[in-house]
Write a protein that holds these residues in place. Structure first.
Motif, PDB file in Angstrom:
ATOM      1  N   ASP A 425       0.826  -1.153   0.103  1.00 58.24           N
ATOM      2  CA  ASP A 425      -0.044  -0.097   0.137  1.00 58.24           C
ATOM      3  C   ASP A 425       0.881   1.469   0.183  1.00 58.24           C
ATOM      4  OD1 ASP A 425       1.280  -0.516   2.546  1.00 58.24           O
ATOM      5  OD2 ASP A 425      -0.484   0.614   3.667  1.00 58.24           O
ATOM      6  N   THR A 426       2.326   1.340  -0.039  1.00 63.42           N
ATOM      7  CA  THR A 426       3.010   2.249  -0.027  1.00 63.42           C
ATOM      8  C   THR A 426       3.351   2.880  -1.438  1.00 63.42           C
ATOM      9  OG1 THR A 426       3.934   1.250   1.865  1.00 63.42           O
ATOM     10  CG2 THR A 426       5.154   3.067   0.887  1.00 63.42           C
ATOM     11  N   ASP A 427       3.358   4.130  -1.710  1.00 67.91           N
ATOM     12  CA  ASP A 427       3.891   4.362  -2.753  1.00 67.91           C
ATOM     13  C   ASP A 427       5.429   4.890  -2.779  1.00 67.91           C
ATOM     14  OD1 ASP A 427       1.984   4.732  -4.971  1.00 67.91           O
ATOM     15  OD2 ASP A 427       1.001   6.526  -4.199  1.00 67.91           O
ATOM     16  N   VAL A 428       6.235   4.518  -3.631  1.00 68.46           N
ATOM     17  CA  VAL A 428       7.736   4.521  -3.556  1.00 68.46           C
ATOM     18  C   VAL A 428       8.149   5.208  -4.911  1.00 68.46           C
ATOM     19  CG1 VAL A 428       9.682   3.426  -3.473  1.00 68.46           C
ATOM     20  CG2 VAL A 428       7.842   2.693  -1.953  1.00 68.46           C
ATOM     21  N   TYR A 429       8.738   6.508  -4.511  1.00 68.66           N
ATOM     22  CA  TYR A 429       9.520   7.250  -5.727  1.00 68.66           C
ATOM     23  C   TYR A 429      10.893   7.350  -5.493  1.00 68.66           C
ATOM     24  CZ  TYR A 429       4.563   9.111  -6.294  1.00 68.66           C
ATOM     25  OH  TYR A 429       3.377   9.263  -6.558  1.00 68.66           O
ATOM     26  N   VAL A 430      11.719   7.157  -6.498  1.00 68.24           N
ATOM     27  CA  VAL A 430      13.147   7.285  -6.705  1.00 68.24           C
ATOM     28  C   VAL A 430      13.624   8.216  -7.439  1.00 68.24           C
ATOM     29  CG1 VAL A 430      15.224   6.053  -7.019  1.00 68.24           C
ATOM     30  CG2 VAL A 430      13.417   4.828  -5.878  1.00 68.24           C
ATOM     31  N   PHE A 431      14.008   9.357  -7.249  1.00 73.30           N
ATOM     32  CA  PHE A 431      14.536  10.435  -7.963  1.00 73.30           C
ATOM     33  C   PHE A 431      16.220   9.985  -8.308  1.00 73.30           C
ATOM     34  CE2 PHE A 431      10.979  12.385  -6.351  1.00 73.30           C
ATOM     35  CZ  PHE A 431      10.334  13.140  -7.460  1.00 73.30           C
ATOM     36  N   TYR A 432      16.359  10.113  -9.493  1.00 76.55           N
ATOM     37  CA  TYR A 432      17.649   9.553 -10.212  1.00 76.55           C
ATOM     38  C   TYR A 432      18.226  10.575 -11.077  1.00 76.55           C
ATOM     39  CZ  TYR A 432      15.705   7.674 -14.288  1.00 76.55           C
ATOM     40  OH  TYR A 432      15.029   7.490 -15.491  1.00 76.55           O
ATOM     41  N   ILE A 433      19.597  10.427 -11.217  1.00 80.32           N
ATOM     42  CA  ILE A 433      20.478  11.316 -12.251  1.00 80.32           C
ATOM     43  C   ILE A 433      20.680  10.294 -13.341  1.00 80.32           C
ATOM     44  CG2 ILE A 433      22.112  12.972 -12.971  1.00 80.32           C
ATOM     45  CD1 ILE A 433      22.284  13.803  -9.853  1.00 80.32           C
ATOM     46  N   ASP A 434      21.597   9.396 -13.083  1.00 81.65           N
ATOM     47  CA  ASP A 434      21.662   8.256 -13.742  1.00 81.65           C
ATOM     48  C   ASP A 434      21.662   6.791 -12.991  1.00 81.65           C
ATOM     49  OD1 ASP A 434      22.799   9.446 -16.207  1.00 81.65           O
ATOM     50  OD2 ASP A 434      23.958  10.137 -14.584  1.00 81.65           O
ATOM     51  N   VAL A 435      20.912   5.883 -13.524  1.00 81.28           N
ATOM     52  CA  VAL A 435      20.889   4.464 -12.625  1.00 81.28           C
ATOM     53  C   VAL A 435      22.337   3.721 -13.199  1.00 81.28           C
ATOM     54  CG1 VAL A 435      19.640   2.616 -12.121  1.00 81.28           C
ATOM     55  CG2 VAL A 435      18.624   4.540 -12.390  1.00 81.28           C
ATOM     56  N   ARG A 436      23.000   3.517 -12.113  1.00 79.34           N
ATOM     57  CA  ARG A 436      24.247   2.899 -12.564  1.00 79.34           C
ATOM     58  C   ARG A 436      24.239   1.485 -11.925  1.00 79.34           C
ATOM     59  NH1 ARG A 436      28.510   8.068 -12.062  1.00 79.34           N
ATOM     60  NH2 ARG A 436      27.883   8.992 -13.979  1.00 79.34           N
ATOM     61  N   THR A 437      24.123   0.503 -13.014  1.00 81.60           N
ATOM     62  CA  THR A 437      23.953  -0.978 -12.317  1.00 81.60           C
ATOM     63  C   THR A 437      24.949  -1.927 -12.978  1.00 81.60           C
ATOM     64  OG1 THR A 437      22.259  -1.292 -13.847  1.00 81.60           O
ATOM     65  CG2 THR A 437      21.722  -0.765 -11.882  1.00 81.60           C
ATOM     66  N   PRO A 438      26.290  -1.615 -13.294  1.00 77.06           N
ATOM     67  CA  PRO A 438      27.276  -2.485 -13.517  1.00 77.06           C
ATOM     68  C   PRO A 438      27.744  -3.600 -12.665  1.00 77.06           C
ATOM     69  CG  PRO A 438      28.413  -0.594 -13.353  1.00 77.06           C
ATOM     70  CD  PRO A 438      26.905  -0.199 -12.784  1.00 77.06           C
ATOM     71  N   GLY A 439      27.204  -4.765 -13.176  1.00 74.33           N
ATOM     72  CA  GLY A 439      27.587  -5.963 -11.977  1.00 74.33           C
ATOM     73  C   GLY A 439      26.739  -7.077 -12.411  1.00 74.33           C
ATOM     74  N   LYS A 440      26.898  -8.245 -11.824  1.00 77.12           N
ATOM     75  CA  LYS A 440      26.394  -9.555 -12.152  1.00 77.12           C
ATOM     76  C   LYS A 440      24.780  -9.467 -11.692  1.00 77.12           C
ATOM     77  CE  LYS A 440      26.877 -14.431 -11.827  1.00 77.12           C
ATOM     78  NZ  LYS A 440      27.873 -15.463 -11.341  1.00 77.12           N
ATOM     79  N   ASN A 441      23.832  -9.589 -12.442  1.00 79.23           N
ATOM     80  CA  ASN A 441      22.602  -9.578 -12.013  1.00 79.23           C
ATOM     81  C   ASN A 441      22.137  -8.182 -11.431  1.00 79.23           C
ATOM     82  OD1 ASN A 441      22.027 -12.178 -12.794  1.00 79.23           O
ATOM     83  ND2 ASN A 441      22.622 -12.798 -10.869  1.00 79.23           N
ATOM     84  N   PHE A 442      22.830  -7.177 -11.711  1.00 78.98           N
ATOM     85  CA  PHE A 442      22.370  -5.760 -10.987  1.00 78.98           C
ATOM     86  C   PHE A 442      21.265  -5.050 -12.014  1.00 78.98           C
ATOM     87  CE2 PHE A 442      26.306  -4.325  -8.372  1.00 78.98           C
ATOM     88  CZ  PHE A 442      26.262  -5.578  -7.636  1.00 78.98           C
ATOM     89  N   ASP A 443      21.320  -4.998 -13.154  1.00 78.53           N
ATOM     90  CA  ASP A 443      20.373  -4.315 -13.987  1.00 78.53           C
ATOM     91  C   ASP A 443      19.055  -5.185 -13.933  1.00 78.53           C
ATOM     92  OD1 ASP A 443      20.440  -1.659 -15.467  1.00 78.53           O
ATOM     93  OD2 ASP A 443      19.386  -2.947 -16.797  1.00 78.53           O
ATOM     94  N   GLU A 444      19.401  -6.708 -13.875  1.00 85.28           N
ATOM     95  CA  GLU A 444      17.981  -7.179 -13.800  1.00 85.28           C
ATOM     96  C   GLU A 444      17.170  -6.858 -12.404  1.00 85.28           C
ATOM     97  OE1 GLU A 444      20.954  -8.101 -14.392  1.00 85.28           O
ATOM     98  OE2 GLU A 444      21.270 -10.119 -15.567  1.00 85.28           O
ATOM     99  N   PHE A 445      18.077  -6.647 -11.358  1.00 89.03           N
ATOM    100  CA  PHE A 445      17.644  -6.349 -10.056  1.00 89.03           C
ATOM    101  C   PHE A 445      16.496  -5.121 -10.198  1.00 89.03           C
ATOM    102  CE2 PHE A 445      17.855  -4.600  -5.900  1.00 89.03           C
ATOM    103  CZ  PHE A 445      17.690  -5.542  -4.945  1.00 89.03           C
ATOM    104  N   TYR A 446      17.481  -4.105 -10.773  1.00 89.45           N
ATOM    105  CA  TYR A 446      16.864  -2.678 -10.714  1.00 89.45           C
ATOM    106  C   TYR A 446      15.583  -2.831 -11.660  1.00 89.45           C
ATOM    107  CZ  TYR A 446      16.322   1.681 -13.762  1.00 89.45           C
ATOM    108  OH  TYR A 446      15.968   2.566 -14.440  1.00 89.45           O
ATOM    109  N   ARG A 447      15.573  -3.437 -12.693  1.00 92.85           N
ATOM    110  CA  ARG A 447      14.493  -3.717 -13.504  1.00 92.85           C
ATOM    111  C   ARG A 447      13.270  -4.182 -12.923  1.00 92.85           C
ATOM    112  NH1 ARG A 447      13.810   0.375 -16.118  1.00 92.85           N
ATOM    113  NH2 ARG A 447      12.034  -0.500 -16.924  1.00 92.85           N
ATOM    114  N   ARG A 448      13.609  -5.334 -12.006  1.00 94.62           N
ATOM    115  CA  ARG A 448      12.643  -6.045 -11.215  1.00 94.62           C
ATOM    116  C   ARG A 448      11.780  -4.915 -10.486  1.00 94.62           C
ATOM    117  NH1 ARG A 448      15.655 -10.463  -8.642  1.00 94.62           N
ATOM    118  NH2 ARG A 448      14.224 -10.199  -6.874  1.00 94.62           N
TER     119      ARG A 448
END
Lengths: 663, 129
Positions: A425-448
């Motif tokens: 029931d919580t609204d969650v906002y993330v303000f970003y400049i760039d999302v930097r996810t170099p790492g094994k399974n990192f970008d998949e995690f962020y996309r999830r």
């Protein structure tokens, strides 16, 4: 006068294609000191080396000039050849006529002329070469790890498992570091405590590991293989040999209002405390700033309830000195202070928190027993705004850090995802400049986090946060929509930049280890020697070298351990004989060399000298520690009287080379 | 094109701002109190000057809406100082319109007792080359 042999290599057509090797050999034969000169197709081959050895015997050669590839390639090879023929290996000079000559020139006459000049310079130098013998020093087979976080623990375990004794010095009453404060770890979401505490126990129980908790390094002397370290064991007013860690004292202590640093001040602890339940060593400590007994002499409750009789209000700081062969810095990081970021209202509202505080708020052992509640009123927040890059990637201003803190994108995605998972029931906002996810399974995690958990990622920065009643008005840019937006939030979480621990700078001074402008330890080579300090015998583990996450820290910790093991496995260290030495009769004791030495290799001694008039005079002269000197030559340039010189690269030798080139 | 480059150069020189330092986080626009009044917003000013796309900026009312409150200057993580670009653009327009109407010789006639000295200084800065 030397008897020099010159050997010109064709390197197939690599050299012979642009250099007339026969002419080079013939011309160099006429140089002073040269008694033999020859050329051959592959000088580094077995046949080529045999040819050198035979020539040494037949012509009684005392020095060799090899005109071939870069010394980086085959200097070691030809030094071994010389040694096998009975010559001192430092009587060999390489004239680089491949990388610095044949490969950069296209025309034979030019290449040949330059090869001859380079050969002449090498001959001129060999004429002044003297045999050099590397010094030897013994190795103390014990390592010191400074810092007891995951980096220090892993380094210590790896060294100890190889059979070498290790001491961990940790400034807090327990090891565990920042990782002990984390809730879950990205991208696998395993519980930090569940994977860390077994390692802490392993370190605590390992027969080769000693832990000096609540201790600091106060002095370091000596050099690689032979460090002498003074460790201050701060008075904890509890006898380590008697305390059983039962925790009774921490329940009965009447001083209840001490901010609990383990929970970042979000709750309180007693004046006598054990930082957390899984602490290693599990020994209480008394906080002298808050203990009524220590301050006024009236209380003594802990001593009364302690059945082991471990409380000792008269305990003093204790200093011990231990010898080590190698030292590992693993001093870790801290989030930066939010004091200079007024726009985010961190100091105005309890509901603006840092990400590390958020970790404690979601941790089952934290101040809210794992329930996500607002610090101000204990209510469940329904709108949460995460702000990334707070204090990271800043430039010019006196606030913030210029570098990317590297871990914030991933832990923010983790926080956002876990919040949505537990509290849909919580609204969650993330303000970003760039999302930097170099790492094994990192970008998949962020996309999830975005696709499966519905976290609102908005490209843009938050401009200001204004407390308004029990809300926080967040004013921000949505750059893709091209609008300025306002969100009424219940909780704002700042991804604060990380910086090296404050203890790192004084430690670097003690170690004479170099640091960058951000106080991260500098590595010996950024690509090829990433876990070694330029100072011999000092190694780097974890975030004290630069921002990194847990997997990277553990890998680096293991790498640092393997370097330490490689050092401790040696019985003796062979030094580099091309080190500085001071002509004591010319030295005037001015300290110029000591000031420029990056390795702390130069000290001063008062020595007695017989003067021409038969009196005795005490003079202050520079003394070079050959085991520490790396032969960089800074001191030879700084020395105003010309007393400092570098063996193997003496000023006279360099000048002879220059003369030969300019003739 | 030459004209465009000229205008860009002049704005950069007058303001002392290096728009290449911008990392496009949008914090200036997030913090701007006059945002809703503007057609182009602070982060766009910076980008338009960087790319030399200055004509539309000068033809827009946007940069007269800037209050010069310096919130963007204070909060920019990269020290780009967008408000200084805005001020430089305003100055350029005024100068191009030939409004160099304040001549030192005329000043004595204009003086009166209540006029703060600061006003004269800033008037000269604005109107005189």
């Amino acid at each position: 006068m030397q008897r020099i042999g010159v050997f010109v290599c064709w390197c197939g057509t690599n050299i012979a294609g642009t250099v007339d090797v026969v002419k080079v050999a013939q011309t160099l034969a006429n140089e002073p000191g040269v008694v033999f000169s020859a050329d051959y197709q592959y000088m580094c081959s077995q046949a080529g080396q045999d040819m050198i050895k035979e020539a040494v015997k037949k012509h009684k050669l005392t020095g060799l000039v090899i005109c071939s590839c870069s010394p980086r390639m085959h200097e070691a090879t030809f030094r071994k050849t010389a040694a096998a023929a009975g010559l001192n290996p430092y009587m060999v000079e390489i004239a680089n006529i491949r990388e610095q000559c044949s490969w950069v020139h296209k025309e034979m006459p030019i290449g040949t002329e330059k090869a001859i000049i380079l050969g002449k310079a090498a001959v001129a130098k060999v004429n002044l070469n003297a045999p050099l013998t590397p010094g030897e020093s013994p190795v103390t087979k014990r390592a010191l790890v400074i810092g007891g976080g995951i980096a220090g623990i892993q380094t210590a375990l790896d060294i100890a498992d190889a059979g070498f004794p290790v001491d961990i010095v940790e400034k807090l009453p327990t090891i565990g570091g920042k990782m002990a404060q984390l809730d879950k770890t990205f991208p696998t979401l395993d519980c930090a405590a569940c994977i860390l505490t077994p390692k802490m126990v392993d370190a605590g129980q390992h027969e080769k590991i000693r832990i000096f908790s609540y201790s600091e390094v106060t002095d370091i002397g000596g050099f690689v293989g032979n460090f002498h370290v003074t460790i201050k064991k701060k008075a904890r007013y509890v006898r380590e040999d008697l305390c059983t860690g039962c925790g009774l004292c921490t329940e009965k202590c009447p001083q209840k209002k001490v901010p609990n640093e383990f929970n970042l001040g979000m709750d309180t602890r007693r004046a006598i405390y054990i930082p957390f339940a899984q602490a290693v060593p599990k020994i209480a400590a008394i906080d002298e700033d808050y203990c009524t007994m220590l301050k006024t002499g009236k209380c003594g409750v802990c001593a009364k309830v302690c059945t082991a009789g471990a409380i000792d209000y008269k305990q003093q700081d204790e200093y011990i000195t231990v010898d080590y062969g190698a030292i590992v810095a693993a001093t870790g990081y801290n989030p930066i202070s939010m004091d200079k970021f007024d726009e985010f209202a961190y100091s105005q509202s309890k509901d603006v928190i840092t990400s590390l505080e958020f970790e404690r708020l979601t941790n089952a052992a934290g101040p809210t027993a794992g329930k996500l509640l607002r610090p101000s009123d204990g209510k469940h927040p329904h709108t949460i705004v995460f702000v990334q890059c707070v204090g990271s990637r800043c430039s010019g201003a006196d606030k913030g850090k210029e570098y990317c803190s590297k871990i914030c994108c991933m832990y923010t995605a983790k926080h956002a995802m876990l919040t949505r998972d537990k509290y849909p029931d919580t609204d969650v906002y993330v303000f970003y400049i760039d999302v930097r996810t170099p790492g094994k399974n990192f970008d998949e995690f962020y996309r999830r986090a975005v696709e499966e958990y519905g976290v609102h990622y908005i490209k843009g920065m938050v401009g200001k946060v204004t407390p308004d009643g029990d809300k926080l008005v967040v004013q921000a840019s949505d750059l893709l929509a091209g609008k300025q937006m306002k969100i009424d939030a219940d909780l704002v979480v700042l991804a604060a930049a990380i910086e090296p621990d404050k203890s790192a700078r004084p430690l670097a001074t003690l170690l004479t280890a170099s640091m960058d402008t951000n106080d991260f330890f500098t590595e010996a080579h950024p690509k090829l020697r990433p876990v070694e300090s330029p100072t011999a015998g000092v190694f780097l583990s974890g975030t004290c070298q630069g921002p990194k996450d847990i997997p990277e820290t553990v890998s680096q910790a293991g790498a640092a351990a393997s370097k330490v093991i490689g050092l401790l496995a040696k019985d003796k260290l062979m030094g580099n004989p091309c080190v500085a030495h001071s002509d004591e009769m010319m030295c005037n004791g001015c300290s110029s060399c000591e000031k420029v030495c990056p390795y702390g290799a130069i000290t001063y001694a008062d020595k007695e000298y017989r003067m021409p008039d038969r009196t005795t005079k005490v003079r202050r002269v520079a003394v070079v520690n050959e085991a520490v000197c790396q032969g960089c030559g800074c001191c030879t340039v700084a020395c105003p009287s010309g007393a400092m010189d570098l063996k193997g690269f003496a000023s006279a030798q360099i000048m002879a080379e220059v003369d030969a080139i300019c003739k | 094109m030459a004209e465009r480059n000229n205008m860009k150069e002049q704005i950069l020189r007058t303001s002392g701002v290096n728009p290449l330092k911008c990392m496009r986080c949008g914090k200036c626009s997030a913090t701007c109190p006059a945002y809703d009044e503007m057609e182009y917003h602070p982060h766009q000013f910076v980008y338009m000057v960087e790319t030399g796309d200055i004509e539309p900026l000068l033809n827009s009312e946007s940069f007269y809406k800037c209050l010069t409150c310096f919130a963007c200057v204070d909060r920019c993580p990269r020290s780009v100082e967008p408000a200084k670009l805005v001020e430089a653009a305003r100055l350029m327009v005024i100068r191009e319109q030939g409004k160099n109407r304040l001549k030192p010789d005329d000043i004595p006639a204009q003086l009166d007792e209540d006029m703060p000295q600061q006003l004269l200084v800033s008037a000269l800065r604005k109107y005189s080359k």
